[in-house]
Design an enzyme around this catalytic site. Structure first.
Site, PDB file in Angstrom:
ATOM      1  CG  HIS A 188      -2.900  -0.841  -7.075  1.00  0.00           C
ATOM      2  ND1 HIS A 188      -3.430  -0.062  -6.070  1.00  0.00           N
ATOM      3  CD2 HIS A 188      -2.992  -2.122  -6.622  1.00  0.00           C
ATOM      4  CE1 HIS A 188      -3.815  -0.841  -5.065  1.00  0.00           C
ATOM      5  NE2 HIS A 188      -3.562  -2.092  -5.384  1.00  0.00           N
ATOM      6  CG  LEU A 189      -0.101  -3.217 -13.215  1.00  0.00           C
ATOM      7  CD1 LEU A 189       0.899  -3.450 -14.356  1.00  0.00           C
ATOM      8  CD2 LEU A 189      -1.521  -3.276 -13.757  1.00  0.00           C
ATOM      9  CD  GLU A 207      -2.687   3.232  -5.799  1.00  0.00           C
ATOM     10  OE1 GLU A 207      -3.679   2.633  -6.261  1.00  0.00           O
ATOM     11  OE2 GLU A 207      -1.777   2.667  -5.194  1.00  0.00           O
ATOM     12  NE  ARG A 264      -4.310  -0.930  -0.152  1.00  0.00           N
ATOM     13  CZ  ARG A 264      -4.444  -1.903  -1.039  1.00  0.00           C
ATOM     14  NH1 ARG A 264      -3.427  -2.264  -1.806  1.00  0.00           N
ATOM     15  NH2 ARG A 264      -5.598  -2.525  -1.198  1.00  0.00           N
TER      16      ARG A 264
END
Ligand SMILES: NC(=O)c1ccc[n+]([C@@H]2O[C@H](COP(=O)([O-])OP(=O)(O)OC[C@H]3O[C@@H](n4cnc5c(N)ncnc54)[C@H](O)[C@@H]3O)[C@@H](O)[C@H]2O)c1
Ligand SMILES: O=C(O)[C@H](O)COP(=O)(O)O
Length: 530
Positions: free
Chosen positions: A280-281, A261, A232
């Site tokens: 954020h994959l 994000e 995170r």
């Protein structure tokens, strides 16, 4: 028909089972703004999200029919859990489905940062054959520090061993014994920061983990550290990191997640030559997305159909052995709660739940929830109260809940007894499960009885005198109320007594008032248990 809204891109493999269900209709509307979501959420029973949709207090408030928010993934930091709990909305996640995928992404990032893959790729496709600028390092014989040894952290540690790495791990729940079993060194954050060559974080973002790697840690960090964050944004202080890279303390960093994000165009990571990023994959593989979508859809289906479910985030989990012992008593507990709430007059101040027998050997909190739900549903309405919010609502109202346990069950295998103290009085009801007979109420106040806790009951308090049963029968008969069962309980001959009748339909109010006019009858109360 239940209506489900899917507001993020979630794999059709999972949604399909919802779409196939006769009692469910599904609307897919990805990319809604908060205002758009607030405008439509009122018509839905369930909301399915990933990390993009922010399920705020406004959304919960507008979701008048909302029973469940399902998160197809792990992190629920985009969902206002407190607001959900207050309103009795269950929040569930799919914690297991993307563990391996995210662990593998962590390795992809770790190797990419060790070997400068993105930077080298860009130069090569730009027509520059540069072999000098991208000399990397091996993972073999390096020390990897893992902060957060939960599902993903543990898998990362396991795989790191295959690369010949030595692993230092920190997690508040990591014991020396488990660390030893996993072949890793139990360490503190400071140990890791001072000694590791690579560091990866796998904790949730909490007030405690926010900036757990910040300026103070960079100041004591082993020079040449490489850092990965696939957990995170915010666990590592982004600005302190950039400074540490520029000062040569950190040799490279790989981030999949950001404090905000998507990051703004001028975010310092985006053009930094030593920091590599992905959007954020971590959980974005075909397999993981299918896993989490199937998992969360299944649980949503169970919740909407009032069936047992797992992975509630705003309700403590019940271990299987505890559930086995308590589950048979859940319905009885709720009925006892409802019974005592209907019997008692005045504002509730204290609930005392006594568990006797072998149920007392386990954590009885899940059963207490059912009892408290039964009590509060009578006062607040069954629409308002459920297992998610019953304890919360009780606490909010300042109710004292006392739990007592004993192994002696007064002749029964197990006995549940609920005492309600109000401003006006204190009343008690106790029940058990009798082999072959099911649930029974076996005590009301000081009187032993044997009554099935279901249907329309009338509780008559009277003096133990001849002729009472006849008078009660005549009164009900003349008002066309049929008596199905009758039980009389007394402590001493000629003293105070109670009568519990099961009748076939609701009793008109005036008939209940007429009871009190009969000689030797003090009052009558109707209690309805569904
Ligand atoms: N990048 C992605 O797409 C992606 C995908 C999946 C999960 N995640 C995130 O990865 C993180 C880990 O996921 P998980 O499934 O392993 O969760 P998990 O709950 O299994 O593990 C988290 C661990 O962190 C530990 N922890 C809590 N506070 C800590 C602290 N102060 N210091 C050290 N450890 C602490 C907990 O004890 C727990 O063992 C979560 O934040 C999750 O949201 C990201
Ligand atoms: O917590 C998670 O499961 C990950 O961050 C994945 O998030 P996503 O579903 O938005 O990819």
């Amino acid at each position: 028909m239940f209506k489900v809204l899917v507001s993020d891109p979630i794999s059709d493999m999972g949604i399909q089972q919802l779409m196939d269900a006769q009692d469910i209709s599904v609307d897919k509307k990805p990319g809604l703004s908060e205002d758009e979501l607030v405008a439509i959420i009122g018509q839905y029973d369930a909301l399915l999200v990933r990390s993009q949709t922010r399920v705020t207090e406004r959304v919960m408030e507008a979701g008048k029919q909302l029973k469940v928010v399902g998160r197809a993934g792990v992190g629920v930091d985009n969902i206002d859990l407190e607001a959900a709990t207050q309103r009795g909305i269950i929040v569930i996640n799919a914690p297991d489905g993307n563990t391996i995928t995210t662990c593998e992404h962590t390795f992809a990032m770790m190797m990419a940062v060790a070997r400068h893959i993105p930077q080298a790729y860009l130069k090569t496709v730009g027509g520059v054959w540069d072999r000098k600028s991208f000399v990397g390092v091996e993972l073999r014989n390096k020390v990897l520090g893992v902060l957060g040894m939960g599902r993903i952290g543990s898998e990362v540690a396991k795989r790191a061993k295959a690369f010949g790495m030595e692993i230092m791990g920190y997690d508040p729940f990591l014991t020396e014994e488990r660390a030893e079993k996993m072949g890793i060194k139990l360490s503190s954050v400071e140990d890791i920061v001072r000694n590791a060559d690579f560091m990866t974080v796998h904790t949730p973002l909490t007030p405690e983990t926010r900036h757990m790697i910040g300026k103070a840690q960079f100041e004591i960090m082993k020079p040449g550290m490489r850092i990965v964050n696939c957990a995170r944004g915010g666990i590592i202080d982004e600005y302190a990191l950039v400074e540490a890279v520029d000062q040569g303390i950190v040799a490279g960093a790989a981030f999949d997640v950001f404090e905000v994000e998507p990051p703004t165009e001028d975010h310092p990571f985006l053009k930094h030559p030593k920091i590599i990023v992905t959007p954020h994959l971590g959980a974005s593989t075909v397999e993981a997305q299918e896993n989490v979508a199937i998992d969360v859809s299944e649980q949503v289906l169970h919740i909407l159909r009032n069936e047992p479910f797992r992975n509630a985030v705003n309700m403590p989990p019940i271990p299987a052995d505890v559930l086995n012992k308590l589950q048979p008593y859940f319905s009885l507990g709720e009925r006892l709660g409802s019974f005592i709430a209907q019997l008692t007059e005045g504002a509730v101040e204290e609930i005392t739940v006594s568990y006797s027998g072998d149920v007392a050997d386990v954590d009885t909190q899940p059963l207490t929830r059912h009892i408290v739900k039964g009590i509060l549903s009578h006062h607040l309405g069954s629409e308002q109260v459920n297992l998610v919010n019953s304890m919360h609502l009780a606490k909010q109202r300042g109710l004292n809940i006392v739990t007592q346990k004993s192994n002696a069950a007064k002749g029964f295998t197990n006995l549940l007894s609920v005492t309600l103290r109000t401003k006006k009085e204190e009343r008690l009801v106790a029940g058990t499960l009798l082999n072959g007979y099911g649930a029974r109420i076996v005590q009301i106040d000081k009187f032993p009885v044997d009554v099935a806790p279901e249907g329309n009951l009338i509780l008559v308090s009277h003096n133990d005198k001849p002729g009472i049963i006849g008078r009660v029968g005549t009164l009900l008969g003349s008002n066309d109320v049929n008596i199905a069962t009758m039980q009389v309980g007394r402590k001493i001959v000629g003293g105070a007594a109670i009568m519990v009748l099961t009748v076939d339909k609701g009793v008109p109010k005036n008939v209940l008032t007429d009871f009190a006019q009969l000689p030797d009858i003090n009052n009558a109360k109707e209690i309805i248990l569904f």
